[in-house]
Design an enzyme around this catalytic site. Sequence first.
Site, PDB file in Angstrom:
ATOM      1  CD  GLU A  48      -3.090  -0.754   0.194  1.00  0.00           C
ATOM      2  OE1 GLU A  48      -3.162   0.407  -0.279  1.00  0.00           O
ATOM      3  OE2 GLU A  48      -3.872  -1.668  -0.128  1.00  0.00           O
ATOM      4  CB  SER A  49       1.721   3.702  -2.635  1.00  0.00           C
ATOM      5  OG  SER A  49       0.394   4.115  -2.925  1.00  0.00           O
ATOM      6  CB  CYS A  79       3.140  -3.023  -7.342  1.00  0.00           C
ATOM      7  SG  CYS A  79       1.333  -2.909  -7.429  1.00  0.00           S
ATOM      8  NE  ARG A 105      -2.413   4.602  -4.348  1.00  0.00           N
ATOM      9  CZ  ARG A 105      -3.493   4.296  -3.637  1.00  0.00           C
ATOM     10  NH1 ARG A 105      -4.592   5.018  -3.716  1.00  0.00           N
ATOM     11  NH2 ARG A 105      -3.464   3.252  -2.829  1.00  0.00           N
ATOM     12  CB  ILE A 134      -1.877  -7.773  -7.390  1.00  0.00           C
ATOM     13  CG1 ILE A 134      -1.458  -9.179  -7.835  1.00  0.00           C
ATOM     14  CG2 ILE A 134      -2.874  -7.837  -6.234  1.00  0.00           C
ATOM     15  CD1 ILE A 134      -0.724  -9.965  -6.762  1.00  0.00           C
ATOM     16  CG  HIS A 170       3.568  -7.701  -7.630  1.00  0.00           C
ATOM     17  ND1 HIS A 170       3.953  -7.192  -6.404  1.00  0.00           N
ATOM     18  CD2 HIS A 170       2.377  -7.127  -7.918  1.00  0.00           C
ATOM     19  CE1 HIS A 170       3.024  -6.346  -5.973  1.00  0.00           C
ATOM     20  NE2 HIS A 170       2.060  -6.287  -6.874  1.00  0.00           N
ATOM     21  CD  GLU A 172       7.274  -8.637  -5.973  1.00  0.00           C
ATOM     22  OE1 GLU A 172       6.272  -8.096  -5.455  1.00  0.00           O
ATOM     23  OE2 GLU A 172       7.791  -8.260  -7.041  1.00  0.00           O
TER      24      GLU A 172
END
Length: 287
Positions: A48-49, A79, A105, A134, A170, A172
């Site tokens: 969550e930025s 992200c 966003r 996501i 993502h 990762e």
Amino acid sequence: MKIGILALQGAFIEHKHSLDALGVESFEIRQKKDIEKPFDGLIIPGGESTVIGKLLHKLDLYEPIKNMIENGMPVFGTCAGLIVLAKNIEGEQAHIGTMDITVRRNAYGKQIDSFSEEVVIPEVSDKPFPLVFIRAPWIDCVGDNVKILCKLNGHTVAARENNMLVTSFHPELTKNLDFHKYFINMIKQKKSRYTDHVSGFSYAVSSYILIFSSGTIAGSHFSNSLPLPGNKPVDGYIPDKLPVLSFQHRYVRSLHTAKSYHHLWRKRFLSLHYQEVLNILLHVPFQ
């Protein structure tokens, strides 16, 4: 090589697993004392930025991390990490704001709208790369110095600006390690340029110190474009406050003239405080 992973919230452990698979040492950054240890690169993970941005300020990490990035620290934002690095966020205030991009966003919708695709990103690999989105953002526009690495359906989803690498997706969360390898190569290139610049700086300074100590430059041949490794002139890296590194191209044919030059340049060089020389060295640009 050691990479710090911002571990305030989000998918930080997955980045650690990716680095472990590549044999790269990493550690989690949770508080200010964690960034006091030396490291070579930084990863800002998805999550969550807005939460990450608030915690950066609350934990007194905002200023030191921003300064590190502005001074050339390689950083990889995925992200939410992309959003944290963006200079402009549609409808919101920027967070770290070091990368010249404008982002939207949740551009790809809600959690239920998550999806994945495979594309080839030539800058990173010639093999298809799985993109996992996501609640992902996309990049609406980029600055002149930003290189677009990947577009999907007309929207930019991966980009790089000098020492900053970002993805909307993502990497990762997949078994593909190509993006992490790409980031590691960014760090290696930065370290290599730093070594070259330090060597060139030391060479130039030691050469002139030798001249000063001898008291003569008769018969010597110096130019205002004395090359550093990479065939770039000293003047391109060293500020004008080091005039001693800016001899004009000439032969000094008389001992009298040589001694005059020796006195002038030695006086100017020695007037520099050692901290000024250190600052010059530490602020050699890496991009």
